[in-house]
Design a protein around this motif. Structure first.
Motif, PDB file in Angstrom:
ATOM      1  N   UNK A   1      18.901  36.372  65.907  1.00 23.92           N
ATOM      2  CA  UNK A   1      19.315  37.353  66.762  1.00 23.92           C
ATOM      3  C   UNK A   1      18.430  38.640  66.255  1.00 23.92           C
ATOM      4  N   UNK A   2      18.506  39.527  67.230  1.00 19.00           N
ATOM      5  CA  UNK A   2      17.635  40.884  66.969  1.00 19.00           C
ATOM      6  C   UNK A   2      18.796  42.066  66.999  1.00 19.00           C
ATOM      7  N   UNK A   3      18.909  42.718  65.900  1.00 19.82           N
ATOM      8  CA  UNK A   3      20.017  43.931  65.841  1.00 19.82           C
ATOM      9  C   UNK A   3      19.149  45.168  65.902  1.00 19.82           C
ATOM     10  N   UNK A   4      19.125  45.295  67.587  1.00 18.26           N
ATOM     11  CA  UNK A   4      18.306  46.484  67.672  1.00 18.26           C
ATOM     12  C   UNK A   4      19.271  47.678  67.200  1.00 18.26           C
ATOM     13  N   UNK A   5      18.363  48.769  66.803  1.00 19.77           N
ATOM     14  CA  UNK A   5      19.098  49.862  66.116  1.00 19.77           C
ATOM     15  C   UNK A   5      18.461  50.976  66.526  1.00 19.77           C
ATOM     16  N   UNK A   6      19.418  52.038  66.946  1.00 22.98           N
ATOM     17  CA  UNK A   6      18.807  53.163  67.424  1.00 22.98           C
ATOM     18  C   UNK A   6      18.486  54.097  65.988  1.00 22.98           C
ATOM     19  N   UNK A   7      17.596  54.064  65.443  1.00 31.12           N
ATOM     20  CA  UNK A   7      17.374  54.551  64.200  1.00 31.12           C
ATOM     21  C   UNK A   7      17.466  55.969  63.824  1.00 31.12           C
TER      22      UNK A   7
END
Ligand code: ZN
Length: 211
Positions: A85-91
């Motif tokens: 999976x990809x844990x997309x993160x609003x950095x």
């Protein structure tokens, strides 16, 4: 009230990624809403209030059994399926939250934050989790490469740990943390997360921010 499965995320389970974030390699846990999941990937809306989204490729666990205070053997048996999976993160949102000591929920749990590949049976990987590889490419260039052997705790250890703090349910999904090499994703770029050992591949991209 009915009980529903949850989506757990682990952070700082790979020492090299913790170091690149300026953090100690000590696992942190966050919980995401079910609407963060996007089985099969595809096009994902840009998160509100963010100008900087990072990719984090991860091994994802699907629990077939729940419980509390699972020992290692029970925790390992509870892992029914696995995928990438990809844990997309609003950095940028996460950085502001970290500064203020606020939770990471907005940075990690926005709609579509967690695209994930097709689940495969976990049985063949019991006792040899470390052999699972992870890879993330953007527009054909490899950005992240890792092995579950570098992850602490390992998958059964993560499930055992979670079961001390939470009541796990069948259907729970666990994002296990990312190896080093995280970086920005721009709208329209094609992300491909894969694992040769699992025989799994996931494609996704982010849509431009809404005007
Ligand atoms: Zn992550």
């Amino acid at each position: 009230m009915n009980r529903h499965p949850a989506v757990y995320g682990l952070g700082r389970t790979y020492a090299a990624h913790a170091a690149e974030m300026g953090a100690a390699p000590e696992p942190v846990v966050f919980v995401m809403p079910w609407t963060a999941l996007v089985p099969g990937g595809g096009e994902i809306p840009w998160p509100a209030g963010s100008e900087l989204v990072h990719h984090e490729v991860e091994l994802v666990l699907h629990l077939g059994e729940g419980g509390r205070n699972l020992d290692r053997a029970a925790a390992e048996a509870a892992i029914a399926e696995v995928t990438v999976g990809v844990d997309l993160t609003a950095r940028d949102v996460q950085a502001r939250a970290r500064e203020k000591g606020h939770p990471w929920a907005r940075a990690k749990g926005f709609p579509g934050a967690c695209p994930l590949g097709p689940p495969v049976p976990a049985g063949p990987f019991r006792g040899r989790w470390g052999e699972i590889d992870l890879r993330l490419e953007i527009d054909g260039t490899v950005r992240q490469r890792g092995r579950v052997a570098e992850m602490r705790p390992d998958p059964p250890g993560i499930v055992a740990l979670l079961s001390r703090w939470f009541e796990l349910l069948p259907g729970d999904v666990v994002f296990t943390g990312t190896p080093a090499g995280v970086g920005p994703v721009r709208p329209g770029e094609r992300l491909v997360a894969s694992s040769r050992a699992l025989g799994v591949r996931l494609e996704c991209s982010l849509l431009p921010p809404a005007p």
